[in-house]
Design a protein around this motif. Structure first.
Motif, PDB file in Angstrom:
ATOM      1  N   ARG A 218     -75.689  47.743 112.360  1.00 29.77           N
ATOM      2  CA  ARG A 218     -75.270  49.147 112.501  1.00 29.77           C
ATOM      3  C   ARG A 218     -74.283  49.542 111.404  1.00 29.77           C
ATOM      4  O   ARG A 218     -74.379  50.626 110.838  1.00 29.77           O
ATOM      5  N   ILE A 219     -73.326  48.671 111.124  1.00 33.43           N
ATOM      6  CA  ILE A 219     -72.327  48.949 110.093  1.00 33.43           C
ATOM      7  C   ILE A 219     -73.007  49.095 108.734  1.00 33.43           C
ATOM      8  O   ILE A 219     -72.734  50.043 107.986  1.00 33.43           O
ATOM      9  N   MET A 220     -73.884  48.163 108.422  1.00 31.38           N
ATOM     10  CA  MET A 220     -74.544  48.182 107.118  1.00 31.38           C
ATOM     11  C   MET A 220     -75.469  49.389 106.971  1.00 31.38           C
ATOM     12  O   MET A 220     -75.459  50.058 105.943  1.00 31.38           O
ATOM     13  N   VAL A 221     -76.269  49.690 107.993  1.00 31.31           N
ATOM     14  CA  VAL A 221     -77.163  50.841 107.942  1.00 31.31           C
ATOM     15  C   VAL A 221     -76.354  52.133 107.875  1.00 31.31           C
ATOM     16  O   VAL A 221     -76.655  53.042 107.100  1.00 31.31           O
ATOM     17  N   GLY A 222     -75.288  52.215 108.672  1.00 31.37           N
ATOM     18  CA  GLY A 222     -74.458  53.415 108.718  1.00 31.37           C
ATOM     19  C   GLY A 222     -73.712  53.695 107.429  1.00 31.37           C
ATOM     20  O   GLY A 222     -73.292  54.825 107.178  1.00 31.37           O
ATOM     21  N   SER A 223     -73.557  52.697 106.582  1.00 25.91           N
ATOM     22  CA  SER A 223     -72.828  52.883 105.331  1.00 25.91           C
ATOM     23  C   SER A 223     -73.593  53.744 104.335  1.00 25.91           C
ATOM     24  O   SER A 223     -72.997  54.326 103.440  1.00 25.91           O
ATOM     25  N   GLY A 224     -74.911  53.789 104.477  1.00 27.91           N
ATOM     26  CA  GLY A 224     -75.722  54.531 103.521  1.00 27.91           C
ATOM     27  C   GLY A 224     -75.995  53.766 102.232  1.00 27.91           C
ATOM     28  O   GLY A 224     -76.681  54.257 101.341  1.00 27.91           O
ATOM     29  N   ALA A 225     -75.464  52.561 102.100  1.00 26.39           N
ATOM     30  CA  ALA A 225     -75.689  51.750 100.902  1.00 26.39           C
ATOM     31  C   ALA A 225     -77.130  51.265 100.859  1.00 26.39           C
ATOM     32  O   ALA A 225     -77.750  51.078 101.902  1.00 26.39           O
ATOM     33  N   PRO A 226     -77.666  51.047  99.658  1.00 29.17           N
ATOM     34  CA  PRO A 226     -79.027  50.500  99.563  1.00 29.17           C
ATOM     35  C   PRO A 226     -79.080  49.102 100.181  1.00 29.17           C
ATOM     36  O   PRO A 226     -78.223  48.275  99.922  1.00 29.17           O
ATOM     37  N   LEU A 227     -80.083  48.861 101.004  1.00 26.80           N
ATOM     38  CA  LEU A 227     -80.239  47.576 101.689  1.00 26.80           C
ATOM     39  C   LEU A 227     -81.550  46.932 101.288  1.00 26.80           C
ATOM     40  O   LEU A 227     -82.533  47.621 101.024  1.00 26.80           O
ATOM     41  N   ASP A 228     -81.557  45.616 101.257  1.00 23.17           N
ATOM     42  CA  ASP A 228     -82.771  44.850 101.006  1.00 23.17           C
ATOM     43  C   ASP A 228     -82.990  43.926 102.193  1.00 23.17           C
ATOM     44  O   ASP A 228     -82.042  43.328 102.689  1.00 23.17           O
ATOM     45  N   VAL A 229     -84.229  43.782 102.629  1.00 20.58           N
ATOM     46  CA  VAL A 229     -84.576  42.859 103.702  1.00 20.58           C
ATOM     47  C   VAL A 229     -85.265  41.661 103.061  1.00 20.58           C
ATOM     48  O   VAL A 229     -86.144  41.820 102.217  1.00 20.58           O
ATOM     49  N   HIS A 230     -84.852  40.461 103.474  1.00 19.58           N
ATOM     50  CA  HIS A 230     -85.389  39.230 102.908  1.00 19.58           C
ATOM     51  C   HIS A 230     -85.988  38.373 104.017  1.00 19.58           C
ATOM     52  O   HIS A 230     -85.373  38.171 105.048  1.00 19.58           O
ATOM     53  N   ALA A 231     -87.165  37.839 103.769  1.00 13.92           N
ATOM     54  CA  ALA A 231     -87.813  36.980 104.757  1.00 13.92           C
ATOM     55  C   ALA A 231     -87.437  35.518 104.583  1.00 13.92           C
ATOM     56  O   ALA A 231     -87.590  34.731 105.494  1.00 13.92           O
ATOM     57  N   ASP A 232     -86.923  35.149 103.419  1.00 12.59           N
ATOM     58  CA  ASP A 232     -86.642  33.736 103.175  1.00 12.59           C
ATOM     59  C   ASP A 232     -85.352  33.567 102.379  1.00 12.59           C
ATOM     60  O   ASP A 232     -85.382  33.489 101.163  1.00 12.59           O
ATOM     61  N   LEU A 233     -84.260  33.510 103.072  1.00 12.68           N
ATOM     62  CA  LEU A 233     -82.960  33.335 102.427  1.00 12.68           C
ATOM     63  C   LEU A 233     -82.370  31.986 102.800  1.00 12.68           C
ATOM     64  O   LEU A 233     -82.507  31.533 103.926  1.00 12.68           O
ATOM     65  N   VAL A 234     -81.712  31.366 101.841  1.00 14.75           N
ATOM     66  CA  VAL A 234     -81.033  30.104 102.091  1.00 14.75           C
ATOM     67  C   VAL A 234     -79.681  30.423 102.714  1.00 14.75           C
ATOM     68  O   VAL A 234     -78.926  31.257 102.220  1.00 14.75           O
ATOM     69  N   ALA A 235     -79.379  29.746 103.793  1.00 14.83           N
ATOM     70  CA  ALA A 235     -78.120  29.990 104.487  1.00 14.83           C
ATOM     71  C   ALA A 235     -76.940  29.632 103.595  1.00 14.83           C
ATOM     72  O   ALA A 235     -76.956  28.627 102.890  1.00 14.83           O
ATOM     73  N   GLY A 236     -75.898  30.460 103.637  1.00 15.08           N
ATOM     74  CA  GLY A 236     -74.680  30.215 102.883  1.00 15.08           C
ATOM     75  C   GLY A 236     -73.499  30.083 103.821  1.00 15.08           C
ATOM     76  O   GLY A 236     -73.647  29.927 105.031  1.00 15.08           O
TER      77      GLY A 236
END
Length: 165
Positions: A94-112
Motif C-alpha cells: 500500500r505504501i509503495m503503490v500510494g507513493s506514485g513512484a514507478p514500480l517493477d514486479v519481479h518473478a525471480d529475485l534473489v533474497a537480500g
C-alpha cells in the motif's frame, strides 16, 4: 483501507484479466479486499500490479462465499491450508503503490538483507534490499504468489532490521 482487522490476509486467484470484476463482486458482498494497481508507461490505464491475484481479508463466515465469486479461481493454498500474507507485507505494498513512484514486479529475485525504510515516501515499509545493476532497489518479496515488488530508493533511507541476523 484500515488493516487493523484480526482476520488474516489471504490471496484470491482470478481468471485472466478478471481482477476488476472480482474486486467489484467482493465490494458488493462487503468482503474486505485490496487490488493493488499501477500505471504502466506504455498503457493509459491502471492495471493489476499482480495479475491474477487479489488480497482478501474475509471474516470467518465469508470465507466459503469466496468460492462463488464470479471470475475467481479460489484461494491460494499452502500445505493444505489457505495461504496467508503478513499484514506488514500488505501495508508495504500500500505504501509503495500510494507513493506514485514507478514500480517493477519481479518473478525471480534473489533474497537480500531484510531492511526497513526510515525516511522518504516509503517510510515504515519493510523488505529486502538488493542491487539491480547500478540502481539500489527495495524489494518486497511475496513468496506466496511467487512475485516481488521493487522500487528505486535511496540507500541512505534504509537500515537493516534490528531482528535480522
Amino acid at each position: 483501507m484500515n488493516d487493523a482487522s484480526p482476520n488474516p490476509w489471504l490471496v484470491l486467484r482470478t481468471r485472466s484479466r478478471q481482477e476488476n470484476v472480482v474486486q467489484e463482486v467482493l465490494r458488493q458482498r462487503q468482503i474486505h479486499s485490496y487490488l493493488p494497481k499501477h500505471r504502466e508507461a506504455a498503457k493509459p490505464t491502471e492495471t493489476a500490479l499482480f495479475p491474477g491475484y487479489i488480497f482478501v481479508q474475509p471474516r470467518p463466515e465469508q470465507v466459503s462465499a469466496l468460492r462463488t465469486v464470479r471470475g475467481s479461481c479460489g484461494l491460494l493454498m499452502s500445505c493444505g491450508r489457505h495461504a496467508q500474507v503478513a499484514a506488514n507485507d500488505v501495508l508495504a505494498i500500500r505504501i509503495m503503490v500510494g507513493s506514485g513512484a514507478p514500480l517493477d514486479v519481479h518473478a525471480d529475485l534473489v533474497a537480500g538483507q531484510p531492511m526497513e525504510v526510515i525516511a522518504g515516501p516509503f517510510k515504515h515499509a519493510q523488505g529486502q534490499f538488493v542491487s539491480v545493476g547500478r540502481q539500489r532497489r527495495l524489494v518486497i518479496n511475496l513468496h506466496l504468489i511467487g512475485r516481488g515488488l521493487s522500487v528505486e530508493i535511496d540507500a541512505a533511507h534504509v537500515r537493516p532490521l534490528a531482528n535480522a541476523a
